[in-house]
Design a protein around this motif. Sequence first.
Motif, PDB file in Angstrom:
ATOM      1  N   ILE A   1      -1.317  -6.954   6.452  1.00  0.00           N
ATOM      2  CA  ILE A   1      -0.221  -6.774   5.620  1.00  0.00           C
ATOM      3  C   ILE A   1       1.644  -5.845   5.997  1.00  0.00           C
ATOM      4  CG2 ILE A   1      -0.382  -4.013   4.157  1.00  0.00           C
ATOM      5  CD1 ILE A   1      -3.546  -3.842   4.577  1.00  0.00           C
ATOM      6  N   PHE A   2       1.295  -6.159   6.487  1.00  0.00           N
ATOM      7  CA  PHE A   2       2.783  -5.771   7.712  1.00  0.00           C
ATOM      8  C   PHE A   2       3.777  -7.333   7.525  1.00  0.00           C
ATOM      9  CE2 PHE A   2       1.298  -1.998   9.089  1.00  0.00           C
ATOM     10  CZ  PHE A   2       2.373  -0.511   8.715  1.00  0.00           C
TER      11      PHE A   2
ATOM     12  N   ILE B   1       2.032  -3.580   0.760  1.00  0.00           N
ATOM     13  CA  ILE B   1       1.931  -2.108   1.304  1.00  0.00           C
ATOM     14  C   ILE B   1       0.896  -0.913   1.155  1.00  0.00           C
ATOM     15  CG2 ILE B   1       3.737  -1.083   2.050  1.00  0.00           C
ATOM     16  CD1 ILE B   1       2.565  -0.736   4.934  1.00  0.00           C
ATOM     17  N   GLY B   2      -0.443   0.328   0.961  1.00  0.00           N
ATOM     18  CA  GLY B   2      -0.571   1.036   0.581  1.00  0.00           C
ATOM     19  C   GLY B   2       1.163   2.310   0.389  1.00  0.00           C
TER      20      GLY B   2
ATOM     21  N   TRP C   1     -10.620  -2.891   4.483  1.00  0.00           N
ATOM     22  CA  TRP C   1      -9.216  -2.432   5.225  1.00  0.00           C
ATOM     23  C   TRP C   1      -9.157  -3.757   6.408  1.00  0.00           C
ATOM     24  CZ3 TRP C   1      -7.293   1.280   9.046  1.00  0.00           C
ATOM     25  CH2 TRP C   1      -5.779   1.078   9.199  1.00  0.00           C
TER      26      TRP C   1
ATOM     27  N   ASN D   1     -10.524   1.032  -0.813  1.00  0.00           N
ATOM     28  CA  ASN D   1      -9.142   0.037   0.029  1.00  0.00           C
ATOM     29  C   ASN D   1     -10.193  -0.942   0.357  1.00  0.00           C
ATOM     30  OD1 ASN D   1      -7.216  -1.224   0.631  1.00  0.00           O
ATOM     31  ND2 ASN D   1      -6.706   0.527   2.099  1.00  0.00           N
TER      32      ASN D   1
ATOM     33  N   TYR E   1      -6.558   8.585   0.533  1.00  0.00           N
ATOM     34  CA  TYR E   1      -6.406   8.470  -1.088  1.00  0.00           C
ATOM     35  C   TYR E   1      -6.574  10.297  -1.663  1.00  0.00           C
ATOM     36  CZ  TYR E   1      -5.101   4.681   0.890  1.00  0.00           C
ATOM     37  OH  TYR E   1      -4.525   3.260   0.765  1.00  0.00           O
TER      38      TYR E   1
ATOM     39  N   LYS F   1      -0.925   9.501   2.434  1.00  0.00           N
ATOM     40  CA  LYS F   1      -0.161   8.937   0.951  1.00  0.00           C
ATOM     41  C   LYS F   1       0.051  10.700   0.253  1.00  0.00           C
ATOM     42  CE  LYS F   1      -1.245   4.675   2.035  1.00  0.00           C
ATOM     43  NZ  LYS F   1      -2.174   4.247   3.827  1.00  0.00           N
TER      44      LYS F   1
ATOM     45  N   PHE G   1      -5.105   1.212  -5.569  1.00  0.00           N
ATOM     46  CA  PHE G   1      -5.004   0.106  -5.059  1.00  0.00           C
ATOM     47  C   PHE G   1      -5.454  -0.633  -6.496  1.00  0.00           C
ATOM     48  CE2 PHE G   1      -4.869   0.568  -1.117  1.00  0.00           C
ATOM     49  CZ  PHE G   1      -3.824   0.605  -0.551  1.00  0.00           C
TER      50      PHE G   1
ATOM     51  N   ARG H   1      -4.681  -7.981  -3.497  1.00  0.00           N
ATOM     52  CA  ARG H   1      -4.653  -5.720  -3.851  1.00  0.00           C
ATOM     53  C   ARG H   1      -3.817  -6.031  -4.163  1.00  0.00           C
ATOM     54  NH1 ARG H   1      -4.712  -1.878   0.619  1.00  0.00           N
ATOM     55  NH2 ARG H   1      -2.387  -2.635   0.653  1.00  0.00           N
TER      56      ARG H   1
END
Length: 398
Positions: free
Chosen positions: A13-14, A33-34, A130, A183, A214, A246, A348, A374
Amino acid sequence: MFEHIDAYAGDPIFKLVELFQADPRKDKVNLTIGLYYDEEGKIPLLASVQEAEKRSAALKKPRAYLPMEGLASYRQAVQKLLFGADSVAVKDERVVTVQTLGGTGALKIGADFLHKAFPAAEARVSDPAWDNYYAVFQGAGVPTSSYRYYDAKTQGLNFTAMMEDIAALPAHTIVVLNPCCHNPTGVDPSAEQWAQLIPVLKERNLIPFVDIAYQGFGRGLEEDTSVIRSMVDAGLTFLVASSFSKNFSYYGERCGALSIVCQSKEEANRVQGQLKATIRRVYSNPPTQGAQAIAAVLQDAELFKQWDAEVAEMRDRIATMRKLAHEKLKQKAPNYDSSYFVDQFGMFCYTGLTKEQILRLRDEFGVYMLESGRVCVPGLNSGNIDYFVDAVAAVVAP
Ligand code: LMR
């Protein structure tokens, strides 16, 4: 000295965030990224949080160490938010809550605690999950694999397979579950399906580890905790990792919590002691300021109301983007089924696009999504949605 050290392959992700940031194209779109972005494409600093931070700053409190378990007012507020103001389990003092460094910190403390308590226990996460669950649990010495979950054909849940896999697990297997806004797929079991699953978790003596990152982004702050409340009602012993990253748009403050619902106050006391010991050997105690601001918002009726409305605004904007993307794709790519945009929930959605299509979106159009397909929906706004839809239409064109 470190000649034998492998290079880090990077986090899936990063790594993409870094790629996106380095991309010079003006019309690039970040759906990786979320993170919640507003209509202007900015990460909001909530008004309720600003007010709470202002009040905290005015108090000019010294920054002494917090206890290992964290700020008491924050921990109480977390319990109220997750389990409800009238929770009998909380009143009976059989719920332990410790402040952690984000949701990931909660998973790590929980994984370390469980590995010590059940050294042979393995963990199961949904397929797909995830990615970081594997790193966190395996890093704590817990072998980790998956249970079946997502059905690529229907772009929905394969509940029969999920039940089959979970019902076959040996006692004391750690079962990681997302109670809302799954996720990475955005596909959640229905209330009826949870009602079938919860008794199986109990009968088989499994260790549910609920990860709620979330809360408020699905149906509402209260509604999104229904699975947690049902587990308490069913008499389960279980863990909950929660995060304010979030719903408070407070990512960098690393405010999370680990709660463990026990069978008695006496058991809860012993569990709390072991959690403190775990925290002491990992990072000693958590930071002060983020937790103070969150506690201030959650404990003040006015600020809570304001925050609840701000969460609703974020949730509604995500729902609007989902609807818009679906409607526009129906027009621009009539042969492409994008109903997943409106069938799935939360931040997502799982597009089912092929690796080749995803790479084309990135290379040709600067539209970045995870390689699994995603999409982080709040990366869309009225300024970039047409560009996104046109790009998707181009890569799915027969
Ligand atoms: C995500 O899935 O994108 C977020 O939970 C951020 C993260 O830490 O991976």
